[in-house]
Design a protein around this motif. Structure first.
Motif, mmCIF file in Angstrom:
data_model
loop_
_atom_site.group_PDB
_atom_site.id
_atom_site.type_symbol
_atom_site.label_atom_id
_atom_site.label_comp_id
_atom_site.label_asym_id
_atom_site.label_seq_id
_atom_site.Cartn_x
_atom_site.Cartn_y
_atom_site.Cartn_z
ATOM 1 N N GLY A 14 -0.754 10.800 -0.173
ATOM 2 C CA GLY A 14 0.335 9.907 -0.534
ATOM 3 C C GLY A 14 1.180 9.555 0.670
ATOM 4 O O GLY A 14 0.662 9.093 1.703
ATOM 5 N N SER A 15 2.487 9.778 0.581
ATOM 6 C CA SER A 15 3.382 9.472 1.698
ATOM 7 C C SER A 15 2.900 10.197 2.952
ATOM 8 O O SER A 15 2.639 11.401 2.929
ATOM 9 N N THR A 16 2.776 9.439 4.025
ATOM 10 C CA THR A 16 2.173 9.933 5.264
ATOM 11 C C THR A 16 3.084 9.606 6.431
ATOM 12 O O THR A 16 3.738 8.566 6.450
ATOM 13 N N LEU A 17 3.136 10.501 7.402
ATOM 14 C CA LEU A 17 3.875 10.205 8.628
ATOM 15 C C LEU A 17 2.928 9.511 9.596
ATOM 16 O O LEU A 17 1.987 10.120 10.113
ATOM 17 N N TRP A 18 3.174 8.222 9.822
ATOM 18 C CA TRP A 18 2.348 7.438 10.740
ATOM 19 C C TRP A 18 2.963 7.503 12.134
ATOM 20 O O TRP A 18 4.119 7.157 12.336
ATOM 21 N N LEU A 19 2.160 7.959 13.097
ATOM 22 C CA LEU A 19 2.629 8.167 14.461
ATOM 23 C C LEU A 19 2.156 7.066 15.390
ATOM 24 O O LEU A 19 1.107 6.454 15.185
ATOM 25 N N ALA A 63 0.815 -1.206 0.000
ATOM 26 C CA ALA A 63 0.000 0.000 0.000
ATOM 27 C C ALA A 63 0.846 1.251 0.000
ATOM 28 O O ALA A 63 0.385 2.324 -0.353
ATOM 29 N N ALA A 64 2.103 1.118 0.412
ATOM 30 C CA ALA A 64 2.941 2.289 0.587
ATOM 31 C C ALA A 64 3.524 2.763 -0.725
ATOM 32 O O ALA A 64 3.698 2.018 -1.653
ATOM 33 N N SER A 65 3.860 4.024 -0.753
ATOM 34 C CA SER A 65 4.700 4.508 -1.831
ATOM 35 C C SER A 65 6.112 4.065 -1.528
ATOM 36 O O SER A 65 6.568 4.151 -0.401
ATOM 37 N N VAL A 66 6.828 3.621 -2.537
ATOM 38 C CA VAL A 66 8.182 3.147 -2.317
ATOM 39 C C VAL A 66 9.025 4.283 -1.784
ATOM 40 O O VAL A 66 8.975 5.393 -2.298
ATOM 41 N N PRO A 67 9.817 4.087 -0.705
ATOM 42 C CA PRO A 67 10.586 5.165 -0.122
ATOM 43 C C PRO A 67 11.428 5.886 -1.164
ATOM 44 O O PRO A 67 12.128 5.282 -1.955
ATOM 45 N N GLY A 68 11.329 7.205 -1.118
ATOM 46 C CA GLY A 68 12.139 8.023 -2.003
ATOM 47 C C GLY A 68 11.451 8.340 -3.313
ATOM 48 O O GLY A 68 11.826 9.283 -3.997
ATOM 49 N N VAL A 69 10.417 7.585 -3.699
ATOM 50 C CA VAL A 69 9.786 7.808 -4.988
ATOM 51 C C VAL A 69 9.094 9.159 -5.027
ATOM 52 O O VAL A 69 9.080 9.842 -6.036
ATOM 53 N N ASN A 86 6.872 -2.466 17.592
ATOM 54 C CA ASN A 86 7.354 -2.819 18.930
ATOM 55 C C ASN A 86 7.729 -1.600 19.770
ATOM 56 O O ASN A 86 8.222 -1.746 20.887
ATOM 57 N N GLY A 87 7.502 -0.396 19.246
ATOM 58 C CA GLY A 87 7.702 0.817 20.030
ATOM 59 C C GLY A 87 9.107 1.377 20.020
ATOM 60 O O GLY A 87 9.380 2.361 20.719
ATOM 61 N N THR A 88 10.012 0.797 19.221
ATOM 62 C CA THR A 88 11.370 1.325 19.161
ATOM 63 C C THR A 88 11.400 2.690 18.482
ATOM 64 O O THR A 88 12.155 3.580 18.879
ATOM 65 N N VAL A 89 10.587 2.855 17.444
ATOM 66 C CA VAL A 89 10.444 4.165 16.811
ATOM 67 C C VAL A 89 8.992 4.613 16.948
ATOM 68 O O VAL A 89 8.063 3.792 16.926
ATOM 69 N N GLY A 90 8.808 5.907 17.073
ATOM 70 C CA GLY A 90 7.467 6.442 17.290
ATOM 71 C C GLY A 90 6.767 6.881 16.030
ATOM 72 O O GLY A 90 5.603 7.292 16.083
ATOM 73 N N SER A 91 7.452 6.811 14.893
ATOM 74 C CA SER A 91 6.821 7.230 13.645
ATOM 75 C C SER A 91 7.571 6.627 12.468
ATOM 76 O O SER A 91 8.723 6.203 12.594
ATOM 77 N N MET A 92 6.906 6.621 11.330
ATOM 78 C CA MET A 92 7.534 6.152 10.095
ATOM 79 C C MET A 92 6.765 6.709 8.910
ATOM 80 O O MET A 92 5.547 6.903 8.968
ATOM 81 N N GLN A 93 7.476 6.983 7.829
ATOM 82 C CA GLN A 93 6.819 7.400 6.588
ATOM 83 C C GLN A 93 6.364 6.164 5.830
ATOM 84 O O GLN A 93 7.122 5.221 5.654
ATOM 85 N N ASP A 94 5.126 6.174 5.403
ATOM 86 C CA ASP A 94 4.559 5.064 4.645
ATOM 87 C C ASP A 94 3.426 5.633 3.801
ATOM 88 O O ASP A 94 2.956 6.753 4.050
ATOM 89 N N GLY A 95 2.968 4.890 2.830
ATOM 90 C CA GLY A 95 1.848 5.351 2.032
ATOM 91 C C GLY A 95 0.589 5.443 2.870
ATOM 92 O O GLY A 95 0.400 4.710 3.838
ATOM 93 N N PHE A 96 -0.318 6.355 2.499
ATOM 94 C CA PHE A 96 -1.569 6.439 3.242
ATOM 95 C C PHE A 96 -2.323 5.124 3.176
ATOM 96 O O PHE A 96 -2.957 4.697 4.142
ATOM 97 N N GLY A 97 -2.235 4.442 2.039
ATOM 98 C CA GLY A 97 -2.950 3.182 1.873
ATOM 99 C C GLY A 97 -2.509 2.091 2.819
ATOM 100 O O GLY A 97 -3.144 1.032 2.890
ATOM 101 N N ALA A 98 -1.436 2.331 3.583
ATOM 102 C CA ALA A 98 -0.973 1.346 4.559
ATOM 103 C C ALA A 98 -1.788 1.389 5.850
ATOM 104 O O ALA A 98 -1.450 0.701 6.815
#
Length: 545
Positions: A215-220, A15-21, A328-340
């Motif tokens: 599109g690319s979204t910061l998931w918190l 569902a994600a946009s490929v990183p960097g695209v 697992n809580g090691t990171v609090g956010s990540m960029q991923d596609g909105f569709g994820a």
């Protein structure tokens, strides 16, 4: 605590946009021979919405999706009979899952074949091998081409449009204008998806895979950020302070994957920098990388890294491993596609509450979000006789059945009692077999699919939250003006030019290269082809106006 399946983890990546695209000034395909300039343009297919269940949360013309807080109780039948002719159909698409069980031992595969009325020979290409495999296919003989080919927009395929024009069936007579009425589910694909797929030489060669506007979204990790002081209406300064407070010991507020440029798409959009390209009122194309707001976003990301807010492996970790660190809580956010959003909510139950971040403001200006290409990719057909083409289009019409139909349920979940059971609200819940036999591992959804809707099985509050978020951010979406347009230089030199920019962004944020080097990099980019791309896009844009 629920177990995270490999299927749903990989589904997140699909569902994600490929990183960097989606970073500024990224590149793609095109060729001078396939320009739309000076060509008679085929009308877009006439959009005719398909009948289906009324959404609980209404869509908007601006791009907010329809939302369903419960699974439809009465599924419609969108195709009256099996569309196939009993022949064997060879198909090929990208995949983000694990290889499926062979057709002879795969009940999901067999059920879809039976419903379609054909035998399917499926060449499934992993994301990692996609560019190499497609290069081989594109260089091969016309006779060896699959009948149906998915062209994934997440990668640069040199001279892709030229290949399509030379080897694929011109679908204009079948799909342009009112002709598409013969295929009602394809007619249900909104015009924005066709526009972002684009024409080739003025003609229609593909069927787009429609995607939502964000599109690319910061998931918190909502709890982690709220505890650190996150509030609606935050500024860039607030964001930096919250990220710093949320980082402690081996927990980091910001995660990023290799190739994502430290989540650059999200931050450049928040700074309202053009996402690759902007177009002025007079039709001039301006590159995002030359915009001062884009440079400011890089500087801001470098500050976040100096603050220690990024996970230290941000330049080397894979998207799959980053997803694990998020859960697992090691990171609090990540960029991923909105569709994820679907796997985000499903896999985080009992662990955290995911949330799509509202963009921060910069110098008093509300932040933007990335506007995705509304076509995740497109499907082309091998040139064939009229009867064969019409049969293949009927197959794709079946696969493009809308949400709320029996065909959609089959293609997405398989057979009830075998691949899924019903939850309390009637939603399909995968069985153990359904975790193995599904449309992630047998990715039929990348051949054709109906318009996307907001739906999270058994989680109505998640749907309401996502819909409310879209209503707030969609008006601030920053769109790449080059979507659907052709450029010879972009086609021929895209990969090299993109790497020049991407490597410099990563180096600056990582602290290996000074920010002062950015202007020199942009100058090189422009001289080596960026300015030619701008002129070619402007010419094609004028032709499409």
């Amino acid at each position: 605590m629920p177990r995270m399946s490999r299927r749903t983890l990989l589904g997140s990546l699909a569902a994600a946009s490929v990183p960097g695209v989606l970073t500024a000034c990224s590149t793609g395909s095109g060729d001078s021979d396939v320009s739309n300039a000076g060509k008679k343009l085929a009308p877009w297919p006439a959009y005719t919405p398909a009948p289906g269940p009324k959404p609980d949360l209404a869509p908007t013309e601006a791009g907010v999706q329809a939302g369903y807080t419960a699974y439809p109780s009465d599924l419609v039948q969108s195709v009256s009979r099996p569309p196939g002719d009993g022949s064997t159909v060879k198909v090929m698409s990208v995949s983000f899952g694990t290889p499926p069980k062979p057709a002879s031992a795969n009940r999901f595969w067999a059920a879809v074949e039976n419903a379609l009325g054909v035998k399917i020979e499926y060449t499934i290409v992993s994301q990692a091998d996609y560019q190499k495999k497609m290069a081989t296919v594109m260089a091969g003989d016309a006779d060896t081409l699959p009948d149906i080919i998915n062209l994934f927009s997440g990668f640069v395929l040199p001279r892709e449009a030229e290949f399509v024009q030379r080897r694929a069936e011109d679908l204009t007579p079948y799909l342009s204008g009112d002709a598409i009425a013969e295929y009602p589910n394809l007619a249900n694909i909104p015009t924005h998806a066709w526009r972002d797929m684009g024409r080739i030489g003025g003609r229609l060669y593909g069927i787009p895979l429609e995607r939502p506007l964000p599109g690319s979204t910061l998931w918190l990790n909502e709890g982690m950020f709220s505890d650190a002081g996150m509030q609606e209406g935050w500024t860039s300064e607030d964001f930096a302070a919250v990220a710093k407070r949320a980082t402690s010991g081996r927990t980091y507020a910001l995660g990023a994957a290799n190739g994502s440029l430290f989540g650059n798409a999200v931050h450049s959009a928040a700074h309202n920098a053009p996402q690759n390209w902007a177009v002025t009122e007079d039709g001039t194309f301006q590159p995002g990388c030359a915009d001062e707001r884009y440079k400011a976003a890089i500087a801001f990301q470098a500050q976040l890294r100096r603050n220690g807010s990024y996970h230290p492996d941000a330049t080397s970790i894979s998207q799959i491993d980053l997803t694990t660190l998020y859960y697992n809580g090691t990171v609090g956010s990540m960029q991923d596609g909105f569709g994820a959003y679907l796997p985000k909510y499903r896999e985080s139950q009992g662990k955290l509450t995911p949330a799509a971040a509202l963009p921060y403001s910069v110098a008093g200006t509300p932040g933007g979000i990335v506007a995705a290409r509304r076509s995740f990719g497109y499907t082309v057909l091998k040139a064939a006789k009229k009867e064969r083409v019409e049969m293949l289009l009927r197959l794709l019409d079946f696969l493009a059945a809308p949400f709320g139909s029996k065909e959609w349920e089959l293609v997405h979940y398989g057979v009830e009692g075998t691949h899924f059971t019903r939850g309390k609200d009637g939603s399909p819940e995968p069985t153990e077999l359904g975790e193995v036999e599904n449309n992630t591992n047998l990715p039929l959804k990348y051949l054709a699919e109906g318009p996307q809707v907001l739906f999270v099985p058994g989680m109505p509050d998640a749907v309401r939250a996502l819909h409310a978020w879209q209503r707030k951010v969609v008006p601030h979406a920053v769109r790449d003006a080059s979507f659907g347009l052709q450029s010879r230089t972009k086609n021929a030199q895209g990969t090299t030019l993109k790497a020049l920019l991407d490597d410099t962004v990563t180096g600056i944020v990582a602290g290996r290269i000074p920010l002062s080097e950015w202007d020199a990099t942009v100058k090189k980019w422009r001289a080596r082809g960026g300015d030619r791309m701008a002129a070619e896009f402007a010419k094609d844009y004028a032709a499409n106006a």
